[in-house]
Scaffold this active site. Structure first.
Site, PDB file in Angstrom:
ATOM      1  N   THR A 154     -56.144  22.136 -34.608  1.00  0.00           N
ATOM      2  CA  THR A 154     -54.933  22.453 -34.057  1.00  0.00           C
ATOM      3  C   THR A 154     -53.597  21.641 -33.712  1.00  0.00           C
ATOM      4  O   THR A 154     -53.389  20.388 -34.013  1.00  0.00           O
ATOM      5  CB  THR A 154     -54.704  24.175 -34.044  1.00  0.00           C
ATOM      6  OG1 THR A 154     -55.637  24.554 -32.799  1.00  0.00           O
ATOM      7  CG2 THR A 154     -56.031  24.762 -34.955  1.00  0.00           C
ATOM      8  N   LYS A 180     -62.977  21.260 -30.702  1.00  0.00           N
ATOM      9  CA  LYS A 180     -61.797  21.148 -30.734  1.00  0.00           C
ATOM     10  C   LYS A 180     -61.029  21.685 -29.597  1.00  0.00           C
ATOM     11  O   LYS A 180     -61.778  23.104 -29.564  1.00  0.00           O
ATOM     12  CB  LYS A 180     -61.519  21.071 -32.146  1.00  0.00           C
ATOM     13  CG  LYS A 180     -61.950  23.043 -32.241  1.00  0.00           C
ATOM     14  CD  LYS A 180     -60.104  24.034 -31.810  1.00  0.00           C
ATOM     15  CE  LYS A 180     -59.344  23.933 -32.074  1.00  0.00           C
ATOM     16  NZ  LYS A 180     -58.052  25.096 -31.303  1.00  0.00           N
ATOM     17  N   THR A 191     -59.601  28.896 -25.805  1.00  0.00           N
ATOM     18  CA  THR A 191     -59.725  28.666 -27.676  1.00  0.00           C
ATOM     19  C   THR A 191     -60.236  27.839 -27.835  1.00  0.00           C
ATOM     20  O   THR A 191     -59.382  25.863 -27.885  1.00  0.00           O
ATOM     21  CB  THR A 191     -58.364  28.825 -27.422  1.00  0.00           C
ATOM     22  OG1 THR A 191     -57.622  30.134 -27.831  1.00  0.00           O
ATOM     23  CG2 THR A 191     -58.242  28.657 -29.204  1.00  0.00           C
ATOM     24  N   GLU A 277     -52.842  21.100 -23.288  1.00  0.00           N
ATOM     25  CA  GLU A 277     -51.485  21.231 -23.811  1.00  0.00           C
ATOM     26  C   GLU A 277     -50.185  20.663 -22.705  1.00  0.00           C
ATOM     27  O   GLU A 277     -49.821  21.429 -22.073  1.00  0.00           O
ATOM     28  CB  GLU A 277     -50.957  22.372 -24.670  1.00  0.00           C
ATOM     29  CG  GLU A 277     -51.404  22.834 -26.176  1.00  0.00           C
ATOM     30  CD  GLU A 277     -51.374  24.491 -26.340  1.00  0.00           C
ATOM     31  OE1 GLU A 277     -51.931  24.294 -28.033  1.00  0.00           O
ATOM     32  OE2 GLU A 277     -50.926  25.144 -25.194  1.00  0.00           O
ATOM     33  N   ASN A 408     -45.763  25.967 -26.252  1.00  0.00           N
ATOM     34  CA  ASN A 408     -45.901  27.218 -27.028  1.00  0.00           C
ATOM     35  C   ASN A 408     -44.479  28.894 -26.627  1.00  0.00           C
ATOM     36  O   ASN A 408     -45.360  29.738 -27.320  1.00  0.00           O
ATOM     37  CB  ASN A 408     -47.294  28.092 -25.459  1.00  0.00           C
ATOM     38  CG  ASN A 408     -48.759  27.375 -26.313  1.00  0.00           C
ATOM     39  OD1 ASN A 408     -49.830  28.261 -26.548  1.00  0.00           O
ATOM     40  ND2 ASN A 408     -48.843  25.924 -25.464  1.00  0.00           N
ATOM     41  N   THR A 413     -43.195  29.267 -34.801  1.00  0.00           N
ATOM     42  CA  THR A 413     -41.509  28.967 -34.829  1.00  0.00           C
ATOM     43  C   THR A 413     -41.210  27.388 -35.866  1.00  0.00           C
ATOM     44  O   THR A 413     -40.653  27.664 -35.703  1.00  0.00           O
ATOM     45  CB  THR A 413     -40.479  29.804 -33.950  1.00  0.00           C
ATOM     46  OG1 THR A 413     -40.881  29.428 -33.732  1.00  0.00           O
ATOM     47  CG2 THR A 413     -41.306  30.702 -34.282  1.00  0.00           C
TER      48      THR A 413
END
Length: 413
Positions: A154, A180, A191, A277, A408, A413
């Site tokens: 993702t 992942k 996650t 991230e 994040n 959005t």
């Protein structure tokens, strides 16, 4: 020295496995989003899943399947929708997914395991998924590991894959894996999705024990941001196609296989932490001197998960006080006068006493690690000793950058 060697092939390196990854239209981006792993014969399956009380339908589904039977043929993974917190309809979507794969492969639906990743609260786009299952099955290949690895990610910036080979009973045995994960990563799974294939023959109970221990020393020892997910799944298959004698109890051969399984899981876990991230480097925390391994891992995980430690590393600030504070609040008793802290080769604290050190050089070490100039694989090494006990443990994390907030803050959005 490791009793195995790295080979190519990922999850299709072990004998008797095929994989595929395609674009099914599940992701708005149009990137690959549907993966399938297939064993040519019935395989023993084991799994470790999220401890969250809010679980995706695929997690409940896999737990039920593995409690009912240990044999599995296939793993289907979709990306784009987490199918978590989607109520009864999400459960029915999971069942439909398994049935669609089973029909296309002409196998029983209870021989299919499931995994999902994506936005929580969104159901699988089941019509798109079902429509593309024939294409997915047609794409199965014994060189399909890379395609499957691409289809499960993702926010990951890179795919994550590994394969190792050793010898048991004078025959080669292989373990491969893909994973992942990039954000919402914290012990008690994260996650993350990870799929492992093995061509050894192992009894179901022993394979599950091996996987649980390997998970504790890998995926349950990484952290990016302190958040645990709803979908975390580690699924491992062992199909016996190496034609080695079945391993049914602990002994030298079982220990060798478990060590290689742990190495595969640790490689994938570190790849997840490194790809955190917004991260610029991997952090490895090594703790020694505790009463047992569990205590050492707890201290290591607390340090690796400290937002203040992670921020200091990003700022290239050798602020060892944050490391000491994190160790002290880990819930593991130790005497302060026994505490030692090292950053790379820089000894910062010994016998509980601060030492003079070259702050500019230590900061340069941190800057160099972010570029891979000092240590292999862009790693910042933090070493902590708390006493004279035999317990040792490791944990892995990453620095906390400005980009993490940006990624994040704008996730849906």
């Amino acid at each position: 020295m490791a009793d195995w060697q790295e080979i190519t092939g990922g999850i299709t390196a072990p004998r008797g496995y095929r994989a595929a990854g395609i674009t099914a239209g599940l992701k708005p981006s149009g990137l690959p989003d549907l993966a399938l792993i297939l064993s040519d014969v019935e395989a023993i399956a084991a799994g470790v899943f999220t401890t969250s009380q809010v679980k995706a339908a695929c997690v409940d589904y896999c737990r039920q399947r593995l409690q009912a039977k240990h044999n599995t043929r296939a793993i289907l993974c979709n990306a784009g929708q987490a199918n978590a917190a989607t109520g009864s309809q999400g459960w029915f979507d999971a069942l439909e997914s398994a049935m669609a794969v089973a029909q296309a492969l002409n196998i029983s639906s209870d021989s299919v395991l499931l995994a999902s990743t994506g936005v929580i609260g969104q159901r699988i786009r089941i019509d798109k998924l079902k429509a593309e299952i024939p294409q997915l099955v047609a794409a199965l290949s014994d060189t399909g590991s890379d395609a499957a690895a691409r289809a499960i990610i993702t926010t990951d910036l890179v795919t994550k894959s590994i394969a190792l080979e050793t010898t048991i009973g004078d025959r080669p045995v292989r373990i491969g894996g893909i994973a992942k994960g990039s954000g919402m990563i914290h012990p008690n799974m994260a996650t993350m999705l990870a799929f492992v294939t093995c061509d050894a023959a192992v009894s179901p109970g022993l394979w599950q024990q091996m996987l649980s221990r390997a998970a504790d020393r890998s995926f349950n020892s990484i952290t990016v941001d302190g958040d645990t997910s709803t979908n975390d799944s580690l699924i491992a298959l062992a199909n016996g196609q190496s034609r080695t004698p079945a391993i049914v109890e602990m002994g030298p051969e079982a220990e060798k296989l478990e060590a290689m399984l742990t190495a595969v899981c640790q490689h994938l876990a570190k790849a997840i932490a490194r790809d955190g991230e917004g991260a610029t480097c991997l952090i490895e925390v090594q703790v020694t001197g505790t009463h047992d391994e569990l205590s050492a891992r707890q201290i290591a995980k607390t340090i690796a998960g400290s937002s203040l430690v992670k921020s200091a590393i990003f700022g290239r600030d050798p602020n060892w006080g944050r490391i000491a504070a994190a160790a002290g609040r880990a819930g593991i008793p130790f005497e302060q006068e026994n505490l030692q802290i090292k950053l790379g080769n820089f000894l910062l604290l010994e016998n509980g006493q601060p030492l003079a050190f070259d702050r500019a050089a230590a900061s340069a070490y941190l800057k160099g690690a972010s570029k891979g100039a000092y240590l292999k694989e862009d790693t910042v090494l933090i070493s902590v000793s708390v006493g004279n006990g035999h317990g040792t443990g490791k944990a892995w994390g990453c620095d906390l950058s400005y980009d993490y907030v940006k990624i994040n803050a704008e996730y849906t959005t």
